[in-house]
Design an enzyme around this catalytic site. Structure first.
Site, mmCIF file in Angstrom:
data_model
loop_
_atom_site.group_PDB
_atom_site.id
_atom_site.type_symbol
_atom_site.label_atom_id
_atom_site.label_comp_id
_atom_site.label_asym_id
_atom_site.label_seq_id
_atom_site.Cartn_x
_atom_site.Cartn_y
_atom_site.Cartn_z
ATOM 1 N N SER A 264 37.527 9.327 22.221
ATOM 2 C CA SER A 264 39.080 8.910 22.036
ATOM 3 C C SER A 264 39.821 9.174 23.297
ATOM 4 O O SER A 264 39.380 10.116 23.980
ATOM 5 C CB SER A 264 39.624 9.797 20.943
ATOM 6 O OG SER A 264 38.825 9.739 19.660
HETATM 7 N N1 SAH Z 1 36.122 12.625 17.715
HETATM 8 C C1 SAH Z 1 35.500 11.656 18.466
HETATM 9 C C2 SAH Z 1 35.970 10.219 18.326
HETATM 10 C C3 SAH Z 1 34.564 9.588 17.963
HETATM 11 S S1 SAH Z 1 34.832 7.809 17.498
HETATM 12 C C4 SAH Z 1 35.402 12.134 20.017
HETATM 13 O O1 SAH Z 1 36.267 13.170 20.329
HETATM 14 O O2 SAH Z 1 34.954 11.487 20.653
HETATM 15 C C5 SAH Z 1 34.757 7.767 15.619
HETATM 16 C C6 SAH Z 1 33.393 8.463 15.112
HETATM 17 O O3 SAH Z 1 33.499 8.354 13.681
HETATM 18 C C7 SAH Z 1 32.239 7.417 15.485
HETATM 19 O O4 SAH Z 1 31.414 8.214 16.125
HETATM 20 C C8 SAH Z 1 31.648 7.165 14.180
HETATM 21 O O5 SAH Z 1 30.419 7.001 14.017
HETATM 22 C C9 SAH Z 1 32.123 8.129 13.287
HETATM 23 N N2 SAH Z 1 32.368 7.869 11.808
HETATM 24 C C10 SAH Z 1 32.820 6.784 11.353
HETATM 25 N N3 SAH Z 1 32.643 6.821 9.795
HETATM 26 C C11 SAH Z 1 32.174 8.070 9.785
HETATM 27 C C12 SAH Z 1 32.046 8.571 8.522
HETATM 28 N N4 SAH Z 1 32.474 8.190 7.217
HETATM 29 N N5 SAH Z 1 31.653 9.996 8.502
HETATM 30 C C13 SAH Z 1 31.295 10.487 9.658
HETATM 31 N N6 SAH Z 1 31.526 10.015 10.947
HETATM 32 C C14 SAH Z 1 31.874 8.620 10.781
#
Ligand code: SAH
Length: 218
Positions: free
Chosen positions: A68
Site C-alpha cells: 500500500s
Molecule cells: N496490507 C498490505 C496491502 C496488501 S494489498 C501491505 O501492507 O502491503 C491487499 C492484499 O489483500 C493482497 O495481498 C490480497 O491478496 C489480499 N486479499 C484480498 N482479498 C482477501 C481476503 N478475502 N482475505 C485475505 N486477504 C485478501
C-alpha cells in the site's frame, strides 16, 4: 525475492522526507509518523526496487499483491487509533508492511492473506522474526478468525464491497473497524464503531485498493 537488509543513511534520509511528505498531506498522529520513520520500507521490496520504496506510491509486487501507499498506511493506521496491547485483525497481509507498522504501534496483530504464495513468502522474510506480536494466517478474510475473536480493532487493506458480517461479529462492542468500501470505481474510507445495538459509521476520503476477493487461493 532478493531482499536487502541494509538500512543506510541514504535510506534513512529518504524515509525522513517521506514522513515529512505524509505529514504535509495532513497526517498528524505522531506515533504513526514515528512508526513510518522507523520501519525500513525497502526491506519489503525486491532490492532492485530500493529507490521506489520511499516514493509515496503503492507498488505492485506480483501475485496481485501491492504494498500500500505509505500515505494510505498512515491514514488507516491513524483512523484505527491503536493503543498498546490491543488485539488488531488485519485483512490482506500482502507485503506485511502495514502489519509491521501496527506492531510498532504496540498492537497484537493477527493478519490474514488469501494468496498462499504471499503467505509463504512472509514465512521466509527474516526481518519479520523481530515481531513476535504478529501472527500470520493463510485464509479467507471474509471469515475472520473466530478462534481469536473478539478484536479491539479490525483493518481491511483491500477494497470491500460491503462490511463483511462475520468481521463485524468478531469486533468487540466499542471496537472500531477501518474499511475501504466500494463506491463506483474507488473506495471510500469508513470507520465503523460497534455499538451495543448497532453501528456508527464515519465517512472519510476516497482511495484505490485491490479487491477483497472471496475464498483463498492456493
Ligand atoms: N496490507 C498490505 C496491502 C496488501 S494489498 C501491505 O501492507 O502491503 C491487499 C492484499 O489483500 C493482497 O495481498 C490480497 O491478496 C489480499 N486479499 C484480498 N482479498 C482477501 C481476503 N478475502 N482475505 C485475505 N486477504 C485478501
Amino acid at each position: 525475492m532478493r531482499r536487502s537488509y541494509e538500512d543506510t543513511y541514504r535510506h534513512k534520509g529518504l524515509r525522513k522526507k517521506l514522513v515529512e511528505g505524509i505529514r504535509s498531506k495532513g497526517i498528524k498522529d505522531e506515533n504513526v509518523l514515528n512508526a513510518i520513520n522507523t520501519v525500513p520500507r525497502h526491506f519489503f521490496l525486491d532490492s532492485a526496487f530500493d529507490d521506489v520504496a520511499y516514493v509515496d506510491k503503492a507498488f505492485p509486487i506480483g501475485e496481485g499483491q501491492t504494498i500500500s501507499q505509505p500515505y494510505t498506511v498512515a491514514y488507516q493506521s491513524a483512523l484505527l487509533e491503536v493503543k498498546k496491547g490491543e488485539k488488531v485483525l488485519e485483512i490482506g497481509t500482502g507485503s506485511a508492511y502495514q502489519a509491521v507498522i501496527l506492531a510498532v504501534l504496540g498492537a497484537m496483530v493477527y493478519t490474514i492473506e488469501r494468496q498462499k504464495k504471499l503467505y509463504d513468502e512472509n514465512k521466509k522474510f527474516t526481518y519479520l522474526k523481530q515481531f513476535p506480536t504478529i501472527k500470520f494466517f493463510y485464509g479467507d478474510g471474509y471469515e475472520g478468525l473466530k478462534a481469536y475473536a473478539p478484536f479491539d480493532k479490525i483493518i481491511i487493506t483491500a477494497a470491500a464491497p460491503e462490511i463483511p458480517p462475520k468481521l463485524l461479529e468478531q469486533l468487540k462492542v466499542g471496537g472500531k473497524m477501518v474499511i475501504p468500501v466500494d463506491i463506483g470505481n474507488v473506495q471510500q474510507m469508513r470507520r465503523i464503531t460497534k455499538l451495543e445495538d448497532g453501528i456508527d459509521i464515519e465517512y472519510f476520503d476516497n482511495f484505490s485498493f485491490v479487491p477483497m476477493l472471496q475464498g483463498r487461493n492456493s
